[in-house]
Design a protein around this motif. Structure first.
Motif, PDB file in Angstrom:
ATOM      1  N   PRO A  46       0.830  -1.203   0.000  1.00  0.00           N
ATOM      2  CA  PRO A  46       0.000   0.000   0.000  1.00  0.00           C
ATOM      3  C   PRO A  46       0.866   1.256   0.000  1.00  0.00           C
ATOM      4  N   ALA A  47       0.273   2.364  -0.370  1.00  0.00           N
ATOM      5  CA  ALA A  47       0.985   3.645  -0.383  1.00  0.00           C
ATOM      6  C   ALA A  47       1.593   3.915   0.991  1.00  0.00           C
ATOM      7  N   GLY A  48       2.832   4.363   1.006  1.00  0.00           N
ATOM      8  CA  GLY A  48       3.513   4.697   2.245  1.00  0.00           C
ATOM      9  C   GLY A  48       4.220   3.529   2.905  1.00  0.00           C
ATOM     10  N   GLU A  49       4.139   2.329   2.315  1.00  0.00           N
ATOM     11  CA  GLU A  49       4.807   1.159   2.861  1.00  0.00           C
ATOM     12  C   GLU A  49       5.793   0.613   1.847  1.00  0.00           C
ATOM     13  N   GLY A  50       6.714  -0.212   2.314  1.00  0.00           N
ATOM     14  CA  GLY A  50       7.694  -0.811   1.426  1.00  0.00           C
ATOM     15  C   GLY A  50       8.140  -2.156   1.969  1.00  0.00           C
ATOM     16  N   LEU A  51       8.782  -2.936   1.141  1.00  0.00           N
ATOM     17  CA  LEU A  51       9.309  -4.239   1.524  1.00  0.00           C
ATOM     18  C   LEU A  51      10.822  -4.211   1.449  1.00  0.00           C
ATOM     19  N   VAL A  52      11.474  -4.761   2.458  1.00  0.00           N
ATOM     20  CA  VAL A  52      12.910  -4.973   2.396  1.00  0.00           C
ATOM     21  C   VAL A  52      13.195  -6.416   2.737  1.00  0.00           C
ATOM     22  N   GLU A  53      14.265  -6.921   2.205  1.00  0.00           N
ATOM     23  CA  GLU A  53      14.671  -8.299   2.458  1.00  0.00           C
ATOM     24  C   GLU A  53      15.969  -8.269   3.249  1.00  0.00           C
ATOM     25  N   ILE A  54      15.975  -8.937   4.404  1.00  0.00           N
ATOM     26  CA  ILE A  54      17.193  -8.998   5.207  1.00  0.00           C
ATOM     27  C   ILE A  54      17.497 -10.464   5.522  1.00  0.00           C
ATOM     28  N   PRO A  55      18.764 -10.816   5.643  1.00  0.00           N
ATOM     29  CA  PRO A  55      19.144 -12.197   5.904  1.00  0.00           C
ATOM     30  C   PRO A  55      18.696 -12.674   7.289  1.00  0.00           C
ATOM     31  N   GLU A  56      18.484 -13.972   7.413  1.00  0.00           N
ATOM     32  CA  GLU A  56      18.064 -14.580   8.670  1.00  0.00           C
ATOM     33  C   GLU A  56      19.048 -14.276   9.800  1.00  0.00           C
ATOM     34  N   ASP A  57      20.354 -14.301   9.499  1.00  0.00           N
ATOM     35  CA  ASP A  57      21.337 -14.069  10.554  1.00  0.00           C
ATOM     36  C   ASP A  57      21.235 -12.665  11.141  1.00  0.00           C
ATOM     37  N   VAL A  58      20.759 -11.708  10.358  1.00  0.00           N
ATOM     38  CA  VAL A  58      20.575 -10.349  10.870  1.00  0.00           C
ATOM     39  C   VAL A  58      19.426 -10.318  11.873  1.00  0.00           C
ATOM     40  N   LEU A  59      18.333 -11.012  11.574  1.00  0.00           N
ATOM     41  CA  LEU A  59      17.222 -11.086  12.526  1.00  0.00           C
ATOM     42  C   LEU A  59      17.635 -11.801  13.805  1.00  0.00           C
ATOM     43  N   LYS A  60      18.394 -12.884  13.682  1.00  0.00           N
ATOM     44  CA  LYS A  60      18.868 -13.610  14.867  1.00  0.00           C
ATOM     45  C   LYS A  60      19.760 -12.712  15.720  1.00  0.00           C
ATOM     46  N   GLU A  61      20.610 -11.924  15.076  1.00  0.00           N
ATOM     47  CA  GLU A  61      21.481 -11.006  15.804  1.00  0.00           C
ATOM     48  C   GLU A  61      20.659  -9.971  16.568  1.00  0.00           C
ATOM     49  N   ALA A  62      19.586  -9.474  15.946  1.00  0.00           N
ATOM     50  CA  ALA A  62      18.722  -8.493  16.611  1.00  0.00           C
ATOM     51  C   ALA A  62      18.040  -9.108  17.827  1.00  0.00           C
ATOM     52  N   VAL A  63      17.569 -10.352  17.701  1.00  0.00           N
ATOM     53  CA  VAL A  63      16.931 -11.042  18.821  1.00  0.00           C
ATOM     54  C   VAL A  63      17.924 -11.221  19.971  1.00  0.00           C
TER      55      VAL A  63
END
Length: 68
Positions: A46-63
């Protein structure tokens, strides 16, 4: 919102992503998250939103950074 107002959870010297041009996860002062990654065209958002793709290891690092 400026980058300086965000808490960077990933890319803080772990691995080969020490610059600001790689996938990262940030936390805002209100507790929400901002993600930085490659643009994805998986579907049209939808307008005003976007999609980005990040690697699984980046999400694990954030957790791990949040102690979850």
């Amino acid at each position: 919102m400026a980058r300086e107002e965000l808490t960077r959870l990933t890319g803080n010297g772990n691995g080969n992503c020490n610059n600001d041009d790689c996938p990262n996860v940030y936390r805002t002062a209100t507790g929400s998250f901002v993600v930085q990654g490659d643009l994805s065209t998986a579907f049209t958002t939808p307008a005003g939103e976007g999609l980005v793709e990040i690697p699984e290891d980046v999400l694990k690092e954030a957790v791990r950074a949040l102690g979850w």
